[in-house]
Design an enzyme around this catalytic site. Structure first.
Site, PDB file in Angstrom:
ATOM      1  N   GLU A 128       4.500  48.330 -44.810  1.00  0.00           N
ATOM      2  CA  GLU A 128       4.107  48.241 -43.411  1.00  0.00           C
ATOM      3  C   GLU A 128       4.698  49.386 -42.587  1.00  0.00           C
ATOM      4  O   GLU A 128       4.061  49.884 -41.661  1.00  0.00           O
ATOM      5  CB  GLU A 128       4.564  46.892 -42.826  1.00  0.00           C
ATOM      6  CG  GLU A 128       3.857  45.693 -43.414  1.00  0.00           C
ATOM      7  CD  GLU A 128       2.415  45.581 -42.947  1.00  0.00           C
ATOM      8  OE1 GLU A 128       2.098  44.719 -42.135  1.00  0.00           O
ATOM      9  OE2 GLU A 128       1.587  46.403 -43.418  1.00  0.00           O
ATOM     10  N   THR A 181      -2.712  50.537 -36.019  1.00  0.00           N
ATOM     11  CA  THR A 181      -1.560  49.809 -35.477  1.00  0.00           C
ATOM     12  C   THR A 181      -0.596  50.756 -34.778  1.00  0.00           C
ATOM     13  O   THR A 181      -0.060  50.441 -33.711  1.00  0.00           O
ATOM     14  CB  THR A 181      -0.829  49.054 -36.602  1.00  0.00           C
ATOM     15  OG1 THR A 181      -1.755  48.171 -37.246  1.00  0.00           O
ATOM     16  CG2 THR A 181       0.327  48.242 -36.054  1.00  0.00           C
TER      17      THR A 181
END
Length: 306
Positions: A128, A181
């Site tokens: 991530e 993101t």
């Protein structure tokens, strides 16, 4: 075992009031991965189908997460990974998390479960970090634990599994635009007012309580975001109309899935969730924007063998 194939669920992060700490796994949407042991040290990604993503280990979230696990293990060999992507990158339903979580979960199975689920989340968070520049756990935690999860603390990492009411269904609509993101984080404010913070904490506590007591009315009242949604929703075409249509169709609540552009709604019962999907779809049909829509029960197991 020398080789396994796994299902890696899509996830909805934040769930309105739980920015970076709350997430859930979906049962009907996800990637598949084939992971096999090899004698040669290191990790090699040999195939990616469905999306154009890098095969280089250090540029792929599955490779980076897998290396984090491999370096912490006592295994002297390595792994080969094949990825079959059904979740589009930048869709807001945990594409990078599915690859990161799936890789470490499968590798751990092949290593006779050397690591706990909490440790697997820590490894997956490195994937991530590659994807968004932030090692957040709100997608990878439900992908590994299943159901709803709460990240109570990041330092030290503390993951709390949360009860999932049996009749709870998720509807997700993905307008065919991409929001990274990392980009959607740049527009967020780093300071909030005490008034907004109090409202948000109350909703998060109410949502957790509603999930454990299976109080659907309390869940509905708590699905409000006073901090992130007002900022990020401007990036999503038709957001206000989609949300209004979902609520009018009987959804308990509606908000942005992860960093968007996907929009999620939670409903009591599959029939209502399907009606919500139809009304949300109608908004984008009228706008003329292509979309994907999914209706799913909450995935109780997270990553699993197939």
């Amino acid at each position: 075992m020398k080789e396994i194939k796994v299902f890696c669920p899509a996830t909805i992060a934040n769930v309105s009031c739980g920015f970076d700490v709350l997430g859930l796994a979906m049962e009907s949407v996800g990637d598949e991965m084939l992971v096999r042991k090899k004698e040669t040290p290191g990790i090699k990604i040999t195939k990616i189908e469905g999306q154009d993503l890098p095969l280089e280990t250090n540029k792929n979230v599955a490779g980076v997460a897998g290396l984090a696990l491999l370096n912490a293990s006592n295994y002297k060999g390595g792994f080969e990974i094949e990825i079959f992507k059904n979740i589009k990158p930048g869709s807001g339903i945990g594409s990078s998390a599915a690859s990161s979580a799936g890789a470490v979960w499968a590798m751990n199975e092949l290593l006779d479960k050397q690591f706990s689920k909490l440790e697997l989340v820590q490894f997956a968070m490195q994937g991530e970090k590659l994807a968004s520049n932030v090692a957040h756990a709100d997608n990878v935690a439900p992908a590994i634990f299943g159901g709803f999860t709460l990240v109570r603390s990041y330092e030290p990492l503390d993951i709390v599994p949360v009860n999932t009411p049996n009749q709870l269904y998720a509807t997700v609509i993905h307008p065919q635009i991409e929001i990274k993101t990392s980009d959607s984080r740049k527009i967020l404010k780093t300071n909030i007012s005490l008034e907004k913070g109090i409202k948000q904490w109350g909703n998060l506590g109410g949502l957790i309580a509603g999930l454990f007591t299976e109080d659907y009315e309390l869940i509905s009242r708590s699905l409000e975001d006073h901090i992130i949604e007002p900022v990020r929703s401007i990036l999503i075409p038709g957001f206000d109309a989609v949300k209004a249509s979902a609520i009018s169709a009987g959804a308990l609540g509606c908000g942005i899935s992860g960093s968007g552009p996907s929009i999620f709604a939670l409903s009591k019962g599959q029939e209502t969730a399907q009606i919500v999907a139809q009304t949300m779809s109608k908004v984008y049909e009228e706008i003329g924007l292509d979309f994907d829509v999914h209706v799913s029960k909450i995935c109780s197991k997270g990553v699993k063998l197939i």
